[in-house]
Design an enzyme around this catalytic site. Structure first.
Site, PDB file in Angstrom:
ATOM      1  N   ASN A  89       0.795  -1.226   0.000  1.00 39.55           N
ATOM      2  CA  ASN A  89       0.000   0.000   0.000  1.00 39.55           C
ATOM      3  C   ASN A  89       0.832   1.283   0.000  1.00 39.55           C
ATOM      4  O   ASN A  89       0.359   2.324  -0.441  1.00 39.55           O
ATOM      5  CB  ASN A  89      -0.925  -0.009   1.231  1.00 39.55           C
ATOM      6  N   TYR A 126       4.912   9.489  -9.957  1.00 38.74           N
ATOM      7  CA  TYR A 126       3.771   8.848  -9.297  1.00 38.74           C
ATOM      8  C   TYR A 126       2.959   8.034 -10.301  1.00 38.74           C
ATOM      9  O   TYR A 126       2.719   6.836 -10.107  1.00 38.74           O
ATOM     10  CB  TYR A 126       2.886   9.893  -8.624  1.00 38.74           C
ATOM     11  N   SER A 180      -2.585   0.559  -6.541  1.00 35.85           N
ATOM     12  CA  SER A 180      -2.122   1.429  -7.612  1.00 35.85           C
ATOM     13  C   SER A 180      -2.902   2.743  -7.532  1.00 35.85           C
ATOM     14  O   SER A 180      -3.111   3.278  -6.450  1.00 35.85           O
ATOM     15  CB  SER A 180      -2.302   0.733  -8.966  1.00 35.85           C
ATOM     16  N   SER A 181      -3.366   3.262  -8.655  1.00 35.59           N
ATOM     17  CA  SER A 181      -4.089   4.531  -8.679  1.00 35.59           C
ATOM     18  C   SER A 181      -4.675   4.750 -10.059  1.00 35.59           C
ATOM     19  O   SER A 181      -4.163   4.218 -11.054  1.00 35.59           O
ATOM     20  CB  SER A 181      -3.130   5.687  -8.344  1.00 35.59           C
ATOM     21  N   LYS A 222       2.806   3.874 -10.632  1.00 36.24           N
ATOM     22  CA  LYS A 222       1.507   3.248 -10.392  1.00 36.24           C
ATOM     23  C   LYS A 222       1.092   2.401 -11.598  1.00 36.24           C
ATOM     24  O   LYS A 222       0.506   1.328 -11.436  1.00 36.24           O
ATOM     25  CB  LYS A 222       0.453   4.310 -10.089  1.00 36.24           C
TER      26      LYS A 222
END
Length: 253
Positions: free
Chosen positions: A91, A152, A138-139, A156
């Site tokens: 996480n 970022y 992830s995102s 991800k």
């Protein structure tokens, strides 16, 4: 629905705030024993007390995920403390959105290698589990170009690819691997709370992009992650579950 988590053993990185905290507490409420880590020792101690009050075994530790030897040692200690590892949830994020080399380096060491090293350290335990599962956080920034394009978003996206590769490689061994891609998630002290106070124009723009008119909550993201981690999702592997309130427009094929 009974997720079948009672008695299983889970390790979660970044388990004291936001989505990670919600994942840890949801796993514990479902009856799983949980080990978690974070950098702040006081936060870890407070989280340990909350989780222990739920009636499960817990093992918290303060460490920096970028410290490879410390991460490996913690996973071994967690396995010993819990009596094994069935579930791994990666996480932690460095939240690096800068364009400088240091931001790229932090994103690689924490988001990418922190996940890879966690999985590798837990693999001996997962290999002996009858309900082995890996979940990476992830995102939506890994699916489309947004304000977090750069380290970022790039890492991800790499996590999704890495996780789907694990799913294919480990399916024959009975180890599942899935990712969750949260949309904008608001909680007190979190990134969007800071943006709301420090850059209200960006906050209003981000909020207006979501047709639901709101951001997600850590619990909503945790619900998805815990389901994927659980035996209730026993035939789900190699998927990326987007939890964003219809924020993203792309079709996931």
């Amino acid at each position: 629905m009974d997720l079948g988590l009672k008695g299983l053993k889970a390790v979660v990185t970044g388990g004291t705030k936001g989505i990670g905290r919600a994942i840890v507490e949801t796993l514990a409420r479902e009856g799983a024993d949980v080990a978690f880590c974070a950098r702040d020792a006081a936060g870890v101690a407070s989280a340990e007390a909350r989780v222990a009050a739920l009636g499960v075994r817990c093992f918290g530790a303060a460490l920096d995920i970028a410290d490879a030897p410390a991460l490996k040692a913690w996973v071994g200690e967690a396995a010993a403390a819990l009596g094994g590892i069935d579930i791994v949830v990666a996480n932690v994020s460095a939240l690096s959105i800068g364009a400088d080399e240091d931001s790229w380096r932090k994103g690689f060491e924490v988001d990418m290698m922190g996940c890879v090293r966690l999985v590798e350290a837990a693999m001996p335990s997962l290999a002996t589990s009858a309900a082995a599962s890996i979940v990476t956080i992830s995102s939506v920034s890994g699916r489309e170009v947004d304000f977090a394009a750069g380290p970022y978003g790039a890492f991800k996206a790499a996590l999704i690819h890495y996780t789907q590769g694990l799913a294919f490689q480990l399916a024959g061994k009975g180890i599942r691997a899935n990712s969750v891609s949260p949309g904008n998630t608001y909680f007190e002290g979190g990134v969007w709370n800071q943006i709301k106070d420090g850059n209200p124009d960006l906050y209003r723009t981000a909020l207006a992009l979501n047709p639901t008119g709101r951001m997600g909550t850590p619990q909503e993201m945790a619900n998805a992650a815990v389901f994927l981690a659980s035996p209730a999702a026993s035939f789900v592997t190699g998927t990326n579950l987007v939890v964003d309130g219809a924020l993203t427009r792309g079709v996931q094929l």
